[in-house]
Design a protein around this motif. Structure first.
Motif, mmCIF file in Angstrom:
data_model
loop_
_atom_site.group_PDB
_atom_site.id
_atom_site.type_symbol
_atom_site.label_atom_id
_atom_site.label_comp_id
_atom_site.label_asym_id
_atom_site.label_seq_id
_atom_site.Cartn_x
_atom_site.Cartn_y
_atom_site.Cartn_z
ATOM 1 N N GLU A 2 0.753 -1.265 -0.128
ATOM 2 C CA GLU A 2 -0.109 -0.009 0.165
ATOM 3 C C GLU A 2 0.866 1.275 -0.142
ATOM 4 O O GLU A 2 1.652 1.537 0.976
ATOM 5 C CB GLU A 2 -0.975 -0.066 1.123
ATOM 6 C CG GLU A 2 -1.845 1.122 1.299
ATOM 7 C CD GLU A 2 -2.448 1.457 2.792
ATOM 8 O OE1 GLU A 2 -3.221 2.324 2.965
ATOM 9 O OE2 GLU A 2 -1.958 0.553 3.601
ATOM 10 N N ASN A 3 0.913 2.004 -1.009
ATOM 11 C CA ASN A 3 1.544 3.365 -1.065
ATOM 12 C C ASN A 3 0.856 4.380 -0.534
ATOM 13 O O ASN A 3 -0.284 4.514 -0.987
ATOM 14 C CB ASN A 3 1.888 3.544 -2.651
ATOM 15 C CG ASN A 3 2.910 2.617 -3.058
ATOM 16 O OD1 ASN A 3 3.667 1.990 -2.475
ATOM 17 N ND2 ASN A 3 2.881 2.607 -4.419
ATOM 18 N N ILE A 4 1.304 5.183 0.516
ATOM 19 C CA ILE A 4 0.728 6.305 1.001
ATOM 20 C C ILE A 4 1.208 7.602 0.822
ATOM 21 O O ILE A 4 2.603 7.609 1.001
ATOM 22 C CB ILE A 4 0.702 6.041 2.518
ATOM 23 C CG1 ILE A 4 -0.091 4.678 2.861
ATOM 24 C CG2 ILE A 4 -0.080 7.147 3.479
ATOM 25 C CD1 ILE A 4 0.070 4.382 4.531
ATOM 26 N N LEU A 5 0.409 8.324 0.085
ATOM 27 C CA LEU A 5 1.220 9.828 -0.095
ATOM 28 C C LEU A 5 0.766 10.901 0.816
ATOM 29 O O LEU A 5 -0.564 10.890 1.078
ATOM 30 C CB LEU A 5 0.891 10.084 -1.543
ATOM 31 C CG LEU A 5 1.370 11.618 -1.830
ATOM 32 C CD1 LEU A 5 2.907 11.373 -2.164
ATOM 33 C CD2 LEU A 5 0.687 11.933 -3.401
ATOM 34 N N ILE A 6 1.599 11.584 1.503
ATOM 35 C CA ILE A 6 1.188 12.581 2.476
ATOM 36 C C ILE A 6 1.632 13.714 1.969
ATOM 37 O O ILE A 6 2.479 14.318 1.616
ATOM 38 C CB ILE A 6 2.092 12.504 3.688
ATOM 39 C CG1 ILE A 6 2.211 11.156 4.415
ATOM 40 C CG2 ILE A 6 1.767 13.452 4.811
ATOM 41 C CD1 ILE A 6 0.803 10.708 5.064
ATOM 42 N N THR A 7 0.357 14.886 1.685
ATOM 43 C CA THR A 7 0.552 16.008 1.147
ATOM 44 C C THR A 7 0.853 17.066 2.408
ATOM 45 O O THR A 7 0.323 16.559 3.558
ATOM 46 C CB THR A 7 -0.559 16.451 0.481
ATOM 47 O OG1 THR A 7 -1.807 16.515 1.383
ATOM 48 C CG2 THR A 7 -0.926 15.657 -0.891
ATOM 49 N N GLY A 8 1.349 18.009 2.185
ATOM 50 C CA GLY A 8 1.685 19.062 3.317
ATOM 51 C C GLY A 8 2.492 18.561 4.343
ATOM 52 O O GLY A 8 2.372 18.896 5.733
ATOM 53 N N ALA A 9 3.443 17.903 3.905
ATOM 54 C CA ALA A 9 4.555 16.830 4.886
ATOM 55 C C ALA A 9 5.369 17.907 5.818
ATOM 56 O O ALA A 9 5.733 17.564 6.724
ATOM 57 C CB ALA A 9 5.103 16.057 4.082
ATOM 58 N N THR A 10 5.414 18.992 5.117
ATOM 59 C CA THR A 10 6.632 20.101 5.855
ATOM 60 C C THR A 10 5.774 21.014 6.721
ATOM 61 O O THR A 10 6.297 21.640 7.633
ATOM 62 C CB THR A 10 7.367 20.893 4.903
ATOM 63 O OG1 THR A 10 6.612 21.590 4.031
ATOM 64 C CG2 THR A 10 8.134 20.130 3.829
ATOM 65 N N GLY A 11 4.376 20.956 6.876
ATOM 66 C CA GLY A 11 3.855 21.718 7.619
ATOM 67 C C GLY A 11 3.571 21.098 9.138
ATOM 68 O O GLY A 11 4.143 19.969 9.396
ATOM 69 N N ASN A 12 2.753 21.974 9.919
ATOM 70 C CA ASN A 12 2.531 21.404 11.241
ATOM 71 C C ASN A 12 1.909 20.037 11.196
ATOM 72 O O ASN A 12 2.317 19.196 12.075
ATOM 73 C CB ASN A 12 1.856 22.572 11.853
ATOM 74 C CG ASN A 12 2.527 23.660 12.553
ATOM 75 O OD1 ASN A 12 3.622 23.534 12.504
ATOM 76 N ND2 ASN A 12 1.863 24.674 13.013
ATOM 77 N N VAL A 13 0.720 19.739 10.792
ATOM 78 C CA VAL A 13 -0.105 18.678 10.792
ATOM 79 C C VAL A 13 0.725 17.368 9.850
ATOM 80 O O VAL A 13 0.986 16.337 10.380
ATOM 81 C CB VAL A 13 -1.387 18.982 9.891
ATOM 82 C CG1 VAL A 13 -2.151 17.247 9.920
ATOM 83 C CG2 VAL A 13 -2.202 19.703 10.798
ATOM 84 N N GLY A 14 1.433 18.012 8.795
ATOM 85 C CA GLY A 14 2.252 16.773 8.238
ATOM 86 C C GLY A 14 3.345 16.360 9.222
ATOM 87 O O GLY A 14 3.769 15.152 9.208
#
Length: 277
Positions: A2-14
């Motif tokens: 399963e490939n998981i992509l995280i957007t906003g990874a450099t932000g607070n939530v990411g």
């Protein structure tokens, strides 16, 4: 796999997600970036067409709305369409508390697009971020000893971003168990900004005032220091509209997902008081 992509990874939530999430053996974690690299895949919110190849490699997409992007039709409508065409199986979307009841805000429109697409989803609806005190509101506190917002006497339900990340990490461990669900992630404390200013005063040992300006004064004050109009309107929506709404409801979803109690505002201030010096 399963490939998981995280957007906003450099932000607070990411960053909070990455702090808490350890992929299982069958999972591969990728970070969305405008520069492809190791464990990074090219992704650009402002150019959905160019992100199609990355979506084709993605099974589970963690999606958020960057603050500067408010045109849902221009950016998110094609993005969700491309995700559907590329075979993305599940979208975990960072929304906001109450999005299901306020149809005109961007988050609510994005939720509807995702639901209409037929892609399995999990909506995360957090309450007001404690970290706004150490980011968006930081300069006013540091330089002017004040919180300057048109929030009046509205009460806000405060939640730590690290707790949000912890909840999302728990969901990403097994998204199938959270198919087509919505979770409201909150702390357990309702405070006005006047009360928060009083708490900061005690923690920092100097007087922090709370000023609730009218909308014109707020707009031109923020524009004068270089904040873009689109973001000023986001701030107005976030802080002014609650004056005319019921106080937000405390949710137990965080503890149900993680087994942990939420961090308190007092603890956050004590841990981070050097930030406001």
């Amino acid at each position: 796999m399963e490939n998981i992509l995280i957007t906003g990874a450099t932000g607070n939530v990411g960053q909070a997600i990455l702090h808490h999430f350890t992929p299982k053996t069958r999972q591969k974690l990728y970070l969305a970036s405008r520069k492809a690299g190791e464990n990074q895949l090219y992704f650009d919110f402002e150019n959905p067409e160019d992100s199609k190849a990355t979506l084709a490699k993605t099974d589970t997409l963690f999606l958020l709305r960057p603050p500067q992007i408010s045109d849902v039709k221009q950016y998110f409508q094609p993005l969700i369409r491309h995700a559907k065409e590329a075979g993305v199986r599940h979208i975990v979307f960072l929304s906001v508390q109450g999005a299901e009841d306020v149809s005109f805000i961007p988050h609510a429109k994005i939720e509807k697009l995702i639901q209409a697409s037929g892609i399995a989803y999990t909506f995360i609806r957090p309450s007001y971020f404690i970290q706004n005190l150490s980011t968006t509101l930081l300069q006013d506190i540091q330089e002017h000893d004040r919180i300057f917002l048109p929030a009046g006497k509205a009460k806000f339900l405060w939640v730590d971003v690290m707790d949000i990340g912890k909840a999302i990490a728990a969901i990403l461990q097994d998204v199938a168990a959270h198919r087509n669900q919505a979770y409201t992630i909150t702390g357990n404390e309702l405070y006005t900004f006047e009360e928060v200013a009083q708490m900061l005063t005690k923690v920092l040992g100097r007087k922090i005032d709370y000023i609730s300006p009218n909308l014109l004064r707020f707009y031109f004050s923020k524009k004068k220091v270089g904040i873009k109009p689109a973001f000023i309107f986001v701030m107005i929506m976030l802080h002014f509209l609650p004056r005319f709404q019921k106080a937000p409801q405390i949710s137990s979803n965080l503890t149900e997902l993680t087994g942990d109690a939420p961090l308190t505002l007092q603890d956050f201030m004590q841990r981070n008081k050097a930030v406001w010096q």
